[in-house]
Design an enzyme around this catalytic site. Structure first.
Site, PDB file in Angstrom:
ATOM      1  N   HIS A 287      43.003 -17.467  10.073  1.00 43.17           N
ATOM      2  CA  HIS A 287      42.741 -18.904   9.890  1.00 43.17           C
ATOM      3  C   HIS A 287      44.033 -19.711   9.833  1.00 43.17           C
ATOM      4  CE1 HIS A 287      43.651 -18.542   5.550  1.00 43.17           C
ATOM      5  NE2 HIS A 287      43.672 -19.855   5.526  1.00 43.17           N
TER       6      HIS A 287
ATOM      7  N   SER B 214      44.995 -19.841  -0.016  1.00 44.14           N
ATOM      8  CA  SER B 214      44.988 -18.420   0.329  1.00 44.14           C
ATOM      9  C   SER B 214      46.155 -18.073   1.248  1.00 44.14           C
ATOM     10  CB  SER B 214      43.663 -18.009   0.965  1.00 44.14           C
ATOM     11  OG  SER B 214      43.378 -18.786   2.106  1.00 44.14           O
ATOM     12  N   GLU B 215      46.550 -18.999   2.146  1.00 40.90           N
ATOM     13  CA  GLU B 215      47.730 -18.753   2.974  1.00 40.90           C
ATOM     14  C   GLU B 215      48.517 -20.033   3.224  1.00 40.90           C
ATOM     15  OE1 GLU B 215      46.370 -14.820   3.379  1.00 40.90           O
ATOM     16  OE2 GLU B 215      45.170 -16.575   3.896  1.00 40.90           O
ATOM     17  N   THR B 216      49.830 -19.866   3.248  1.00 36.05           N
ATOM     18  CA  THR B 216      50.742 -20.866   3.788  1.00 36.05           C
ATOM     19  C   THR B 216      51.440 -20.218   4.981  1.00 36.05           C
ATOM     20  OG1 THR B 216      51.109 -21.957   1.658  1.00 36.05           O
ATOM     21  CG2 THR B 216      52.798 -22.262   3.351  1.00 36.05           C
TER      22      THR B 216
ATOM     23  N   ILE C 129      51.929 -11.343   4.106  1.00 32.43           N
ATOM     24  CA  ILE C 129      50.976 -10.441   4.750  1.00 32.43           C
ATOM     25  C   ILE C 129      51.298 -10.322   6.236  1.00 32.43           C
ATOM     26  CG2 ILE C 129      49.135 -10.837   3.073  1.00 32.43           C
ATOM     27  CD1 ILE C 129      47.843 -12.738   5.094  1.00 32.43           C
TER      28      ILE C 129
END
Length: 258
Positions: A71, A43-45, A66
């Protein structure tokens, strides 16, 4: 470059929300960062560069950059504290959402983020169709919508129509209710930016904490995110800012070649 994968907002492997962490000595191109995030398919790096006493930080989903991610910030702080010989108790991040801080307290990390105001709106037809459960109230923030549901069971058992949610103007949809064993529970969906369901979402709690603090008339709260991986947060409402405390576990250490 070095790459780490961290499970955030949990003290157990394979729980919480996994984030890829890429410490950099200098910034690389935005296109390469986006391609790495797509390759990681989490979902994120998160990428960061130390700049004197601060760390500049940026977050990418598999499809876009974003402005704020809880997290992955926690995951970055965990790596700075545990792998990069950082000796101070507090980290200051410079981001597109302003200054964010993370303080270490034993094996807990306390994130201090700006809170986000919400405004009650009429429930969009697309949200009603996509969730297909009774919605008590609906609120909007900058780019997220909150749908208030009747109870924890409705939040837990919800099966959204992700395709329908991509038609919504807002990229992120939070569902929430009062909790059974915590003050409140939530889930978060963002298929429009490549994340059907985010396991544990710090940025969603910048809206949820002030809302539930007002509803429950208390500024210290506990929260659970009821994804399949689950996550637990200790929360504090600080008027125009919020604190979210969570734990983290390192899953992977490696190197990537570009």
């Amino acid at each position: 470059m070095n790459l780490y994968q961290v499970d955030a907002f949990t003290n157990e492997l394979f729980k919480g929300n996994p984030a890829a962490v890429c410490p950099l000595k200098n910034w690389i191109s935005e296109n390469v960062m986006q391609t790495i995030a797509e390759e990681n398919n989490l979902s994120e790096t998160v990428f960061f560069v130390q700049n004197k006493h601060q760390f500049e930080i940026r977050w990418f989903t598999p499809t876009c950059e974003i402005d704020l991610c809880g997290h992955a910030t926690l995951a970055a702080a965990h790596i700075i504290f545990t792998e990069l010989n950082y000796t101070k108790k507090r980290i200051e991040f410079s981001s597109k959402s302003g200054i964010l801080t993370v303080e270490k307290n034993n094996d807990w990390y306390i994130l201090n983020f700006p809170s986000e105001e919400i405004k009650e709106i009429e429930t969009p037809i697309i949200v009603q169709q996509a969730l297909n459960v009774p919605i008590l109230k609906t609120f909007k923030g900058k780019w997220k919508i909150i749908a208030l549901l009747q109870n924890e069971e409705f939040v837990q058992n919800l099966e959204p129509n992700f395709s329908k949610l991509t038609e919504l103007e807002f990229p992120g949809v939070i569902v929430t209710s009062k909790g059974d064993s915590s003050d409140f529970v939530s889930r978060f969906f963002a298929p429009k930016i490549g994340i059907n369901e985010d396991p544990v979402t710090g940025s969603a709690h910048t809206l949820l904490i002030p809302y539930w603090a007002k509803i429950l008339n208390k500024n210290i709260l506990t929260a659970k995110q009821l994804s399949k991986r689950t996550g637990f947060l200790k929360c504090k409402n600080l008027e125009n800012r919020v604190e979210m405390s969570g734990q983290a576990v390192t899953y992977l250490k490696g190197k990537i070649t570009i």
